[in-house]
Write a protein that holds these residues in place. Structure first.
Motif, PDB file in Angstrom:
ATOM      1  N   GLN A  43       0.835  -1.194   0.000  1.00  0.00           N
ATOM      2  CA  GLN A  43       0.000   0.000   0.000  1.00  0.00           C
ATOM      3  C   GLN A  43       0.876   1.253   0.000  1.00  0.00           C
ATOM      4  O   GLN A  43       1.769   1.397   0.817  1.00  0.00           O
ATOM      5  CB  GLN A  43      -0.919  -0.017   1.230  1.00  0.00           C
ATOM      6  CG  GLN A  43      -1.956   1.067   1.230  1.00  0.00           C
ATOM      7  CD  GLN A  43      -3.060   0.800   0.225  1.00  0.00           C
ATOM      8  OE1 GLN A  43      -2.883   0.087  -0.743  1.00  0.00           O
ATOM      9  NE2 GLN A  43      -4.204   1.389   0.450  1.00  0.00           N
ATOM     10  N   LYS A  45       1.643   5.400   0.338  1.00  0.00           N
ATOM     11  CA  LYS A  45       1.199   6.462   1.224  1.00  0.00           C
ATOM     12  C   LYS A  45       0.197   7.332   0.471  1.00  0.00           C
ATOM     13  O   LYS A  45       0.423   7.691  -0.685  1.00  0.00           O
ATOM     14  CB  LYS A  45       2.393   7.313   1.644  1.00  0.00           C
ATOM     15  CG  LYS A  45       2.018   8.468   2.529  1.00  0.00           C
ATOM     16  CD  LYS A  45       3.228   9.353   2.771  1.00  0.00           C
ATOM     17  CE  LYS A  45       2.802  10.592   3.488  1.00  0.00           C
ATOM     18  NZ  LYS A  45       2.644  11.740   2.617  1.00  0.00           N
ATOM     19  N   ILE A  46      -0.912   7.654   1.083  1.00  0.00           N
ATOM     20  CA  ILE A  46      -1.944   8.465   0.446  1.00  0.00           C
ATOM     21  C   ILE A  46      -1.458   9.909   0.384  1.00  0.00           C
ATOM     22  O   ILE A  46      -1.025  10.481   1.383  1.00  0.00           O
ATOM     23  CB  ILE A  46      -3.275   8.364   1.211  1.00  0.00           C
ATOM     24  CG1 ILE A  46      -3.808   6.947   1.131  1.00  0.00           C
ATOM     25  CG2 ILE A  46      -4.293   9.350   0.655  1.00  0.00           C
ATOM     26  CD1 ILE A  46      -5.085   6.715   1.885  1.00  0.00           C
ATOM     27  N   GLN A  47      -1.555  10.500  -0.804  1.00  0.00           N
ATOM     28  CA  GLN A  47      -1.123  11.872  -1.021  1.00  0.00           C
ATOM     29  C   GLN A  47      -2.104  12.829  -0.361  1.00  0.00           C
ATOM     30  O   GLN A  47      -3.312  12.603  -0.356  1.00  0.00           O
ATOM     31  CB  GLN A  47      -1.050  12.139  -2.521  1.00  0.00           C
ATOM     32  CG  GLN A  47      -0.500  13.496  -2.884  1.00  0.00           C
ATOM     33  CD  GLN A  47      -0.475  13.702  -4.382  1.00  0.00           C
ATOM     34  OE1 GLN A  47      -1.201  13.039  -5.122  1.00  0.00           O
ATOM     35  NE2 GLN A  47       0.347  14.615  -4.850  1.00  0.00           N
ATOM     36  N   THR A  48      -1.582  13.906   0.201  1.00  0.00           N
ATOM     37  CA  THR A  48      -2.426  14.928   0.813  1.00  0.00           C
ATOM     38  C   THR A  48      -2.351  16.191  -0.024  1.00  0.00           C
ATOM     39  O   THR A  48      -1.518  16.321  -0.924  1.00  0.00           O
ATOM     40  CB  THR A  48      -1.980  15.238   2.254  1.00  0.00           C
ATOM     41  OG1 THR A  48      -0.652  15.780   2.219  1.00  0.00           O
ATOM     42  CG2 THR A  48      -2.020  13.999   3.124  1.00  0.00           C
ATOM     43  N   LEU A  72      -9.426   8.195  -6.935  1.00  0.00           N
ATOM     44  CA  LEU A  72      -8.185   8.842  -6.517  1.00  0.00           C
ATOM     45  C   LEU A  72      -6.988   8.300  -7.289  1.00  0.00           C
ATOM     46  O   LEU A  72      -6.089   9.048  -7.655  1.00  0.00           O
ATOM     47  CB  LEU A  72      -7.963   8.655  -5.019  1.00  0.00           C
ATOM     48  CG  LEU A  72      -6.695   9.303  -4.451  1.00  0.00           C
ATOM     49  CD1 LEU A  72      -6.752  10.815  -4.625  1.00  0.00           C
ATOM     50  CD2 LEU A  72      -6.525   8.955  -2.992  1.00  0.00           C
ATOM     51  N   GLU A  73      -6.965   7.009  -7.583  1.00  0.00           N
ATOM     52  CA  GLU A  73      -5.829   6.412  -8.287  1.00  0.00           C
ATOM     53  C   GLU A  73      -5.763   6.837  -9.747  1.00  0.00           C
ATOM     54  O   GLU A  73      -4.679   6.974 -10.303  1.00  0.00           O
ATOM     55  CB  GLU A  73      -5.906   4.885  -8.221  1.00  0.00           C
ATOM     56  CG  GLU A  73      -5.626   4.321  -6.857  1.00  0.00           C
ATOM     57  CD  GLU A  73      -5.874   2.820  -6.791  1.00  0.00           C
ATOM     58  OE1 GLU A  73      -5.290   2.192  -5.892  1.00  0.00           O
ATOM     59  OE2 GLU A  73      -6.638   2.285  -7.616  1.00  0.00           O
TER      60      GLU A  73
END
Length: 191
Positions: A43, A45-48, A72-73
């Motif tokens: 997984q 890291k989710i971008q902010t 989102l992807e």
């Protein structure tokens, strides 16, 4: 009677257990599930929103092989910026409706924020929906517009970048001039 019921249930079980179609589908499902788990990537890291520094940061990573991408992807550009903002509770494009509880005046106009050189606003009157929608066009050169039906005044507030990269010091854009309206002929003391 008991013998008839048990004979029917035994026949059903035998028919279900000897069916080659059922065996085939279970085996295939197990193989597919194992194949997907082997290709699974760790997984990311989710971008902010704070991670976005350049336009290159607005390109999504895409989906892992064999999976369907999420919004989102796969989102890129301003769509990705909007999704990142919504994830943090920020309305990037400020999509709230304009203030329709009052009628705008020249001293206290209804403010329309814009990041571009021009903005359109739809007036439905005050109280809301008292007349059909009249679309009013405002620009940086002419930020104030008045609804021809109810007289409500709207003012564009420019919130975009301070410098204009497209101007090149020529003034009018490729010789284009805004069309004249009755507002151009109003005496200055009436403004």
């Amino acid at each position: 009677m008991f013998l008839q019921r048990s004979a029917v249930s035994v026949a059903r079980r035998a028919a279900a257990s000897s069916s080659p179609v059922l065996r085939r589908s279970i085996a295939t499902t197990v193989v597919r599930r194992d194949a997907i788990s082997e290709h699974k990537t760790p997984q990311q890291k989710i971008q902010t929103l704070a991670d976005v520094k350049t336009i290159d940061d607005l390109v999504g990573p895409g989906a892992a092989p064999g999976t369907v991408p999420t919004d989102l992807e796969q989102a890129t550009g301003i769509e990705r910026l909007e999704i990142l903002g919504k994830m943090e509770g920020v309305d990037i494009f400020d999509m709230r409706p304009l203030d329709a509880s009052r009628r705008g005046t020249l001293d206290n106009p209804i403010v329309v924020r814009s990041a571009g050189d021009e903005q359109y606003a739809g007036c439905t009157g005050s109280p809301a929906d008292s007349h059909i929608v009249h679309w009013l066009g405002m620009s940086r050169k002419r930020p104030i517009e008045r609804c021809p039906e109810c007289g409500s005044v709207y003012k564009m507030e420019y919130i975009g970048p301070a410098e204009d990269h497209h101007d090149h010091g020529h003034g009018d854009h490729h010789g284009h001039e805004d069309p004249k309206t009755f507002a151009d002929y109003v005496k200055p003391q009436y403004w």
